[in-house]
Design an enzyme around this catalytic site. Sequence first.
Site, short mmCIF file in Angstrom:
data_model
loop_
_atom_site.label_atom_id
_atom_site.label_comp_id
_atom_site.label_asym_id
_atom_site.label_seq_id
_atom_site.Cartn_x
_atom_site.Cartn_y
_atom_site.Cartn_z
N ASP A 1 -8.33 7.87 0.11
CA ASP A 1 -8.30 6.51 -1.19
C ASP A 1 -9.21 5.51 -0.87
OD1 ASP A 1 -7.39 5.78 1.42
OD2 ASP A 1 -5.36 5.57 1.25
N ASN B 1 5.56 0.30 5.34
CA ASN B 1 6.54 0.84 4.21
C ASN B 1 6.94 2.06 3.94
OD1 ASN B 1 4.34 1.27 2.79
ND2 ASN B 1 4.38 -0.47 1.20
N HIS C 1 4.30 4.18 2.96
CA HIS C 1 3.45 4.91 2.30
C HIS C 1 2.23 5.89 2.91
CE1 HIS C 1 0.05 1.17 2.70
NE2 HIS C 1 -0.09 2.28 3.43
N GLU D 1 2.63 4.29 -2.90
CA GLU D 1 3.61 3.30 -2.26
C GLU D 1 4.99 3.72 -2.66
OE1 GLU D 1 2.42 1.08 -0.57
OE2 GLU D 1 0.83 -0.34 -1.49
#
Length: 240
Positions: free
Chosen positions: A67, A136, A138, A143
């Site tokens: 990313d 979280n 991801h 996400e």
Amino acid sequence: MKLFITENYDEMSELGARITASVVTLKPDCVLGLATGSTPDGMYSALARKCDAGELDFSKVVTYNLDEYYPIKPDNDQSYRYFMDKHLFDLINIDKANTHVLNGTVEDPAAECAAYDEAIEAAGGIDLQVLGIGVNGHIGFNEPDSELIAATHLTGLTESTIEANSRFFESANDVPRHALTMGLAPIMKAKKILILISGKNKHEALMGLLSGKITPSNPATMLAMHSDVTVICDKAAYEG
Ligand code: F6R
């Protein structure tokens, strides 16, 4: 899913480096999928030491990073291109032309993402995908959401990720609100996956991953469907 629980971050990093080194040794022209962030940093240092000692040769290795923030210039010291150069590529004998990071300056992110997926396919796919995990759940910047996107794409960052990544910036306001990320398809198509998980704050995400239950509210749980996943976590992440 193979699970290794290490005493601490350094042991996790050493073990991760041994596994990555074995892939490079067995296939010198392998394609590595790489992550940025605090988690793989120690493993990258260990790989650089092995390369320095003449134990490992990256001259034919090809890499695709997961990313990149959007928009961001590659020479910005918060860009993931900058991170990879500084923490790995400048420390090993890799050919920079073989290292690929999504371009955070393009005008047409959709075209950039489609070309990235095509390039990975053309390179023969990813042999080993290295992942970290968000607090979280991801992976890359996939996400938690009600729907997850298969292809590489432009995404918004959640408040949780902006908050977590603000530690690298002067303030949370400076964290870019968008990123380009490999989608779950190129990640899941990797032949092998190595996920490194360190620290108490990753406990919940790790437990979700190990539960074998798949939910878009923890994208890492998708990995339960992959046939060759190695999880290396430290005690802090495992015990919470
Ligand atoms: C980074 C990436 C992210 C990180 C995750 C954990 O390329 O893909 O999914 O792996 O945000 O980041 P750290 O390791 O900084 O806790």
